[in-house]
Scaffold this motif. Sequence first.
Motif, short mmCIF file in Angstrom:
data_model
loop_
_atom_site.label_atom_id
_atom_site.label_comp_id
_atom_site.label_asym_id
_atom_site.label_seq_id
_atom_site.Cartn_x
_atom_site.Cartn_y
_atom_site.Cartn_z
N TYR A 98 -5.57 -122.52 3.03
CA TYR A 98 -6.76 -121.69 3.17
C TYR A 98 -6.50 -120.21 2.92
O TYR A 98 -7.39 -119.39 3.11
CB TYR A 98 -7.36 -121.88 4.57
N GLU A 99 -5.29 -119.85 2.50
CA GLU A 99 -5.01 -118.44 2.27
C GLU A 99 -5.87 -117.90 1.12
O GLU A 99 -6.12 -118.60 0.12
CB GLU A 99 -3.54 -118.21 1.91
N THR A 100 -6.27 -116.66 1.26
CA THR A 100 -6.97 -115.99 0.17
C THR A 100 -5.94 -115.45 -0.82
O THR A 100 -4.75 -115.30 -0.47
CB THR A 100 -7.81 -114.82 0.70
N ARG A 140 -14.41 -120.49 4.37
CA ARG A 140 -13.28 -120.61 3.43
C ARG A 140 -13.21 -122.04 2.88
O ARG A 140 -13.47 -123.01 3.60
CB ARG A 140 -11.96 -120.29 4.13
#
Length: 453
Positions: A98-100, A140
Amino acid sequence: MTVTVRFAPSPTGHIHIGNSRPALYNWLFARKMGGTFILRFDDTDTVRSKQEYAVSIEKDLRWLGIDPDRIERQSDRLESYDAAAGKLKDAGLLYPCYETPEELERRRSRQRALGRPPVYDRAGLKQTAEERAAFAAEGRKPHWRFLLPNHDGDPFETKRTDVAWSDLCRGDQAVDLASMSDPVLIRADGSYLYTFTSIVDDIEMGISHIIRGEDHISNTGVQIAIFKAMDAVPPVFGHHNLLTTPDGEGLSKRKGALSIGSLRDEGLEPMAVASLAVLTGTSQAVEPLPTMDALVEKFDLTSVSRSAAKFDLEELKNLNARLVHEMPFEAVEARLTDLGIRPSKAFWDTVRGNCETVADARSYWQVVNGPVTGRVEDEDRDFVSSARAFLPEGEITEDSWGAWTSALKAETGRKGRALFMPLRRALTGMDHGPDMKALLPLIGRQNILDRLP
């Protein structure tokens, strides 16, 4: 082994000489081995992919002599990718992250600052169901990474994991998967990356050999791991050197550089282009092969050099001229007609040795038929004027030039360049060109007399 290979361009632009090299290598390999060549369009990018580019790519490949046995489009195969992704997820080999992009870049920056390689830390594997639900509640959407087999029981502890293969061009090769991040196979928007779709296609289409540029070597270990994770035997790989400019600049980085369409529009012969694209950067002599069958016969992957293959446009023009000089009249008759020339074997045999391209014959057709703006230097004016009286009577033949210049030599004492050049300039407007012995009968008596002052 049944040989099946593919060339998989993205229809987001025109192909150039750089990416025609792997297309040619794959097609030649298939023909040499009695196999199958698939043209497979990577057209899942619905924004950038355009049908007009697909049509252009196919046209350019066929112009080069590459006739696909099958044409496939990845946009027709989305269900296959969904099914394959589901199997990897079920096996725990695809995990959500889920990291941007900004968060990932900050992590990489910290790793670099500490002197560590910017390899993904598998934080996505540590996330609990509750953490993932919280991210989803924020709006997200995850991207999905493939879990590389570089751990021993504990997925968070990596160890050196070499993946080795015997390369058709480069011999034994190996890469360490522990030095690489788990690759993203599915973007946050749900679209698949080419690495994944390509492997699914290669498995389902029975691709036996993958021949491509050496810039893909570092990807091969990852891809072999994915093949094995999908219970498939990896294809045989071959990584050839890349075409560059004479200065070493990568062709693929130059926008519109040496597109196949532009080379065709310049009047270059497909066999000149194919011969140079295939043979440069190998241990074989670079020569213009007359047919694709001849190029198939000469093709040898083991002859590919480790150094860059430099593609020189001047060398291409030289090869093209050598091909044109050997072309029989029957091979060019229709093309000459299309150029507005009323061709004859005598005309073509006379001018072809001075043509870099077939289209160059137009300038000599103008010389033969006129009008021609002749050139006469002041010091040659009297000589050229007097030449009219010594032109042999009767039909102008190949013997007429010798008889004419011999009579003028006896009368004026001129010889060599001082004898021949003023006549050539007056009759053709050129300093160089076809042999005047053969050209004079084509010009004909009336044009000769009209061009003499």
